[in-house]
Motif scaffolding. Structure first.
Motif, PDB file in Angstrom:
ATOM      1  N   ASP A   1       2.386   8.609  -2.306  1.00  0.00           N
ATOM      2  CA  ASP A   1       1.333   7.677  -2.729  1.00  0.00           C
ATOM      3  C   ASP A   1       0.520   7.270  -1.508  1.00  0.00           C
ATOM      4  OD1 ASP A   1      -0.153   5.527  -3.815  1.00  0.00           O
ATOM      5  OD2 ASP A   1       1.500   4.956  -5.137  1.00  0.00           O
ATOM      6  N   ASP A   2      -0.784   7.220  -1.652  1.00  0.00           N
ATOM      7  CA  ASP A   2      -1.639   6.820  -0.529  1.00  0.00           C
ATOM      8  C   ASP A   2      -1.826   5.305  -0.446  1.00  0.00           C
ATOM      9  OD1 ASP A   2      -3.166   7.054  -2.943  1.00  0.00           O
ATOM     10  OD2 ASP A   2      -5.000   6.993  -1.782  1.00  0.00           O
ATOM     11  N   ASP A   3      -1.309   4.576  -1.413  1.00  0.00           N
ATOM     12  CA  ASP A   3      -1.452   3.117  -1.435  1.00  0.00           C
ATOM     13  C   ASP A   3      -0.215   2.469  -0.804  1.00  0.00           C
ATOM     14  OD1 ASP A   3      -1.685   0.417  -2.016  1.00  0.00           O
ATOM     15  OD2 ASP A   3      -2.067   0.703  -4.152  1.00  0.00           O
ATOM     16  N   ASP A   4      -0.407   1.871   0.371  1.00  0.00           N
ATOM     17  CA  ASP A   4       0.716   1.274   1.105  1.00  0.00           C
ATOM     18  C   ASP A   4       1.396   0.147   0.333  1.00  0.00           C
ATOM     19  OD1 ASP A   4       0.450   3.000   3.258  1.00  0.00           O
ATOM     20  OD2 ASP A   4      -0.895   1.657   4.348  1.00  0.00           O
TER      21      ASP A   4
ATOM     22  N   MET B   1      -4.885  10.773  -5.251  1.00  0.00           N
ATOM     23  CA  MET B   1      -4.667  10.764  -3.803  1.00  0.00           C
ATOM     24  C   MET B   1      -5.681  11.674  -3.135  1.00  0.00           C
ATOM     25  SD  MET B   1      -0.552  11.049  -3.348  1.00  0.00           S
ATOM     26  CE  MET B   1      -0.414  12.481  -4.412  1.00  0.00           C
TER      27      MET B   1
ATOM     28  N   PRO C   1       2.119   9.602   2.624  1.00  0.00           N
ATOM     29  CA  PRO C   1       0.781   9.112   2.294  1.00  0.00           C
ATOM     30  C   PRO C   1      -0.057  10.097   1.472  1.00  0.00           C
ATOM     31  CG  PRO C   1       0.803   9.898   4.540  1.00  0.00           C
ATOM     32  CD  PRO C   1       2.228   9.996   4.023  1.00  0.00           C
ATOM     33  N   ASP C   2       0.406  11.340   1.396  1.00  0.00           N
ATOM     34  CA  ASP C   2      -0.277  12.360   0.585  1.00  0.00           C
ATOM     35  C   ASP C   2       0.755  13.426   0.236  1.00  0.00           C
ATOM     36  OD1 ASP C   2      -0.247  14.515   2.632  1.00  0.00           O
ATOM     37  OD2 ASP C   2      -1.677  13.230   3.681  1.00  0.00           O
TER      38      ASP C   2
END
Length: 134
Positions: free
Chosen positions: A11-14, A65, A36-37
């Motif tokens: 997931d790219d959302d922290d 993403m 992150p990807d």
């Protein structure tokens, strides 16, 4: 598998990754790797076909993403999965309410289930329980 599954969060959302990891910790799942990807996870999958300890039991996969979206990841995963000697459960997560996305996700047998973000602790618990019972 041990008593705690290996979970990959792609997931790219922290914030989403943080919340999912925190909720998994509440379920005593501490073996979690965040990405992150989807590029690095695909490389790991491709390089570890037979090394099942390196591969996840569960993938929590974001749909939207950069670089490769969730559906593109699934297309690449299908190719790698022919050689993988481990059953990997993939759960797609998204903030999209699009019925087209839901229908498309349901068309992939590789996707165990589709969830609208944020995924609840209850749903995470059910996912972990299902994997541990196999």
């Amino acid at each position: 598998m041990s008593n705690t599954p290996l979970v990959w969060i792609i997931d790219d959302d922290d914030i989403s990754k943080y919340v999912m990891k925190r909720n998994l910790r509440q379920l005593s799942v501490t073996n979690v790797i965040k990405f992150p990807d989807s590029v690095q996870p695909l490389k790991i999958l491709s390089n570890n076909f037979e090394s099942t300890n390196e591969l996840p039991d569960i993938i929590l996969l974001d749909l939207n993403m950069p670089i490769l979206n969730g559906f593109q990841f699934i297309e690449e995963f299908k190719v790698a999965n022919e050689k993988i000697k481990k059953d990997i459960q993939i759960y797609m997560l998204t903030s999209s309410l699009s019925s087209e996305d839901v229908d498309r996700a349901k068309s992939f047998p590789e996707i165990s289930e589709y969830f609208i973000k944020p995924i609840t602790l209850r749903n995470l618990s059910r996912i972990v329980d299902n994997v541990l019972q196999e």
